[in-house]
Design a protein around this motif. Sequence first.
Motif, PDB file in Angstrom:
ATOM      1  N   TYR A 148       0.832  -1.196   0.000  1.00  0.00           N
ATOM      2  CA  TYR A 148       0.000   0.000   0.000  1.00  0.00           C
ATOM      3  C   TYR A 148       0.869   1.250   0.000  1.00  0.00           C
ATOM      4  CZ  TYR A 148       0.914   0.058   5.072  1.00  0.00           C
ATOM      5  OH  TYR A 148       1.514   0.076   6.307  1.00  0.00           O
ATOM      6  N   LYS A 149       0.270   2.314  -0.473  1.00  0.00           N
ATOM      7  CA  LYS A 149       0.938   3.617  -0.499  1.00  0.00           C
ATOM      8  C   LYS A 149      -0.041   4.666  -0.001  1.00  0.00           C
ATOM      9  CE  LYS A 149       3.099   7.087  -3.519  1.00  0.00           C
ATOM     10  NZ  LYS A 149       3.498   7.444  -4.904  1.00  0.00           N
ATOM     11  N   HIS A 150       0.369   5.414   0.996  1.00  0.00           N
ATOM     12  CA  HIS A 150      -0.453   6.495   1.541  1.00  0.00           C
ATOM     13  C   HIS A 150       0.070   7.825   1.005  1.00  0.00           C
ATOM     14  CE1 HIS A 150      -3.178   8.297   4.539  1.00  0.00           C
ATOM     15  NE2 HIS A 150      -2.276   9.262   4.595  1.00  0.00           N
ATOM     16  N   GLY A 151      -0.834   8.736   0.683  1.00  0.00           N
ATOM     17  CA  GLY A 151      -0.385  10.024   0.174  1.00  0.00           C
ATOM     18  C   GLY A 151      -1.511  11.012  -0.009  1.00  0.00           C
ATOM     19  N   VAL A 152      -1.169  12.151  -0.580  1.00  0.00           N
ATOM     20  CA  VAL A 152      -2.124  13.227  -0.850  1.00  0.00           C
ATOM     21  C   VAL A 152      -1.980  13.624  -2.314  1.00  0.00           C
ATOM     22  CG1 VAL A 152      -2.835  15.583  -0.298  1.00  0.00           C
ATOM     23  CG2 VAL A 152      -2.015  14.074   1.524  1.00  0.00           C
ATOM     24  N   ILE A 153      -3.094  13.686  -3.034  1.00  0.00           N
ATOM     25  CA  ILE A 153      -3.068  14.116  -4.435  1.00  0.00           C
ATOM     26  C   ILE A 153      -3.793  15.452  -4.556  1.00  0.00           C
ATOM     27  CG2 ILE A 153      -2.872  11.795  -5.377  1.00  0.00           C
ATOM     28  CD1 ILE A 153      -5.859  11.781  -5.881  1.00  0.00           C
ATOM     29  N   ASP A 154      -3.417  16.223  -5.573  1.00  0.00           N
ATOM     30  CA  ASP A 154      -4.010  17.554  -5.754  1.00  0.00           C
ATOM     31  C   ASP A 154      -5.514  17.465  -5.972  1.00  0.00           C
ATOM     32  OD1 ASP A 154      -1.578  18.786  -5.440  1.00  0.00           O
ATOM     33  OD2 ASP A 154      -1.138  18.858  -7.581  1.00  0.00           O
ATOM     34  N   SER A 155      -5.938  16.508  -6.796  1.00  0.00           N
ATOM     35  CA  SER A 155      -7.357  16.307  -7.068  1.00  0.00           C
ATOM     36  C   SER A 155      -7.542  14.886  -7.573  1.00  0.00           C
ATOM     37  CB  SER A 155      -7.865  17.308  -8.110  1.00  0.00           C
ATOM     38  OG  SER A 155      -7.322  17.014  -9.383  1.00  0.00           O
ATOM     39  N   MET A 156      -8.802  14.470  -7.757  1.00  0.00           N
ATOM     40  CA  MET A 156      -9.079  13.113  -8.210  1.00  0.00           C
ATOM     41  C   MET A 156      -8.559  12.862  -9.626  1.00  0.00           C
ATOM     42  SD  MET A 156     -10.213  11.537  -5.702  1.00  0.00           S
ATOM     43  CE  MET A 156     -10.551  10.018  -6.580  1.00  0.00           C
ATOM     44  N   GLN A 157      -8.285  13.931 -10.369  1.00  0.00           N
ATOM     45  CA  GLN A 157      -7.722  13.774 -11.707  1.00  0.00           C
ATOM     46  C   GLN A 157      -6.327  13.149 -11.652  1.00  0.00           C
ATOM     47  OE1 GLN A 157      -9.635  14.468 -14.334  1.00  0.00           O
ATOM     48  NE2 GLN A 157     -11.255  15.150 -12.958  1.00  0.00           N
ATOM     49  N   ASP A 158      -5.680  13.248 -10.485  1.00  0.00           N
ATOM     50  CA  ASP A 158      -4.314  12.741 -10.341  1.00  0.00           C
ATOM     51  C   ASP A 158      -4.264  11.320  -9.783  1.00  0.00           C
ATOM     52  OD1 ASP A 158      -3.164  15.222 -11.169  1.00  0.00           O
ATOM     53  OD2 ASP A 158      -3.645  16.039  -9.196  1.00  0.00           O
ATOM     54  N   LEU A 159      -5.428  10.706  -9.567  1.00  0.00           N
ATOM     55  CA  LEU A 159      -5.458   9.375  -8.952  1.00  0.00           C
ATOM     56  C   LEU A 159      -4.708   8.343  -9.785  1.00  0.00           C
ATOM     57  CD1 LEU A 159      -6.417   7.330  -6.863  1.00  0.00           C
ATOM     58  CD2 LEU A 159      -8.591   7.173  -8.094  1.00  0.00           C
ATOM     59  N   PHE A 160      -4.931   8.340 -11.093  1.00  0.00           N
ATOM     60  CA  PHE A 160      -4.305   7.328 -11.949  1.00  0.00           C
ATOM     61  C   PHE A 160      -2.784   7.426 -11.886  1.00  0.00           C
ATOM     62  CE2 PHE A 160      -3.116   5.700 -16.280  1.00  0.00           C
ATOM     63  CZ  PHE A 160      -3.431   4.372 -16.021  1.00  0.00           C
ATOM     64  N   ASN A 161      -2.251   8.651 -11.905  1.00  0.00           N
ATOM     65  CA  ASN A 161      -0.801   8.828 -11.827  1.00  0.00           C
ATOM     66  C   ASN A 161      -0.261   8.369 -10.472  1.00  0.00           C
ATOM     67  OD1 ASN A 161      -0.555   9.889 -14.419  1.00  0.00           O
ATOM     68  ND2 ASN A 161      -0.896  11.986 -13.729  1.00  0.00           N
ATOM     69  N   PHE A 162      -1.050   8.581  -9.414  1.00  0.00           N
ATOM     70  CA  PHE A 162      -0.656   8.129  -8.077  1.00  0.00           C
ATOM     71  C   PHE A 162      -0.549   6.608  -8.048  1.00  0.00           C
ATOM     72  CE2 PHE A 162      -1.602   6.802  -3.722  1.00  0.00           C
ATOM     73  CZ  PHE A 162      -0.759   7.612  -2.976  1.00  0.00           C
ATOM     74  N   VAL A 163      -1.532   5.943  -8.653  1.00  0.00           N
ATOM     75  CA  VAL A 163      -1.535   4.475  -8.709  1.00  0.00           C
ATOM     76  C   VAL A 163      -0.341   3.968  -9.516  1.00  0.00           C
ATOM     77  CG1 VAL A 163      -2.780   2.466  -9.604  1.00  0.00           C
ATOM     78  CG2 VAL A 163      -4.021   4.267  -8.390  1.00  0.00           C
ATOM     79  N   LEU A 164      -0.082   4.593 -10.660  1.00  0.00           N
ATOM     80  CA  LEU A 164       1.049   4.172 -11.498  1.00  0.00           C
ATOM     81  C   LEU A 164       2.376   4.311 -10.764  1.00  0.00           C
ATOM     82  CD1 LEU A 164       0.199   5.575 -15.059  1.00  0.00           C
ATOM     83  CD2 LEU A 164       0.108   3.212 -14.278  1.00  0.00           C
ATOM     84  N   SER A 165       2.518   5.399 -10.011  1.00  0.00           N
ATOM     85  CA  SER A 165       3.770   5.603  -9.273  1.00  0.00           C
ATOM     86  C   SER A 165       3.945   4.543  -8.193  1.00  0.00           C
ATOM     87  CB  SER A 165       3.797   7.005  -8.655  1.00  0.00           C
ATOM     88  OG  SER A 165       2.840   7.128  -7.617  1.00  0.00           O
TER      89      SER A 165
END
Length: 260
Positions: free
Chosen positions: A129-146
């Motif tokens: 798992y990875k915990h974090g903060v994204i700017d908006s839901m538009q960035d979710l996919f990039n967060f998952v890829l990282s």
Amino acid sequence: MLKIGEFSCLAKTTVKTLRYYDEIGLLKPVFVDDNGYRYYQIDQLNELLKIVELRKLDIPLLDIKEVLKNDNNLQKVLEKQKTNLENELNKKISQISLIKKYISKAKKGEFMEKYEAKEIVVPSKSVYYKHGVIDSMQDLFNFVLSAEKECGRLNPTLKCKNYCYVTYTANEYKEKDVELEYVEEVESIGVGNETIKFRQDPEIRALSIIHKGKYENLQKAYAYALNYVKENGYSISGLIREVYIHGCWDEENEDNYLTE
């Protein structure tokens, strides 16, 4: 020179508007007398007509000011507004499509989406798992890829299984600075670091609701689930999971997204 009233008549623009353009520095008179009367030159009429034409396109006054400063900015401003209008048009088309859908449902005496609730047991799983903060839901996919990339770097031979979910860890809904945790099942506990961590998720009893369609409509599934919980005398324990079955990685049409 022309008094402001005369100038307004020629340009068919109200005195109030001309005063406002003066206040914001868009079109200033060439002279203001001791009594505060504004005077304009005839050649300023061309500038005002340019403003009028651009305002017909709903171009913001700040952008029009850039055009008046330099005509070379005109194409850039027009292209920008063209993109804005295309985005608005696409939004309107989407809204019309949704209205048609609701009209069809209303004719049948329906409005809200219909869901089916299933009480299931989710077995224990090895996950990273990875915990974090994204700017908006538009960035979710990039967060998952990282997260996937970092896990793969740390564990080149570790295989992921076909199960992943997101939980939202803040105590309120946010459109910006969204706090979340991405979780993906793996075949065994691997090597972690400060970003990627591993754990054994325990077996849980859960209520499963399948939502087909855009993520922005997930609240309808949440409403159905919460009503089911209330009607059956249950209580919520732990964080709600959004399990992604089909999404942007394998579906081009958002209407075909599948989320549990």
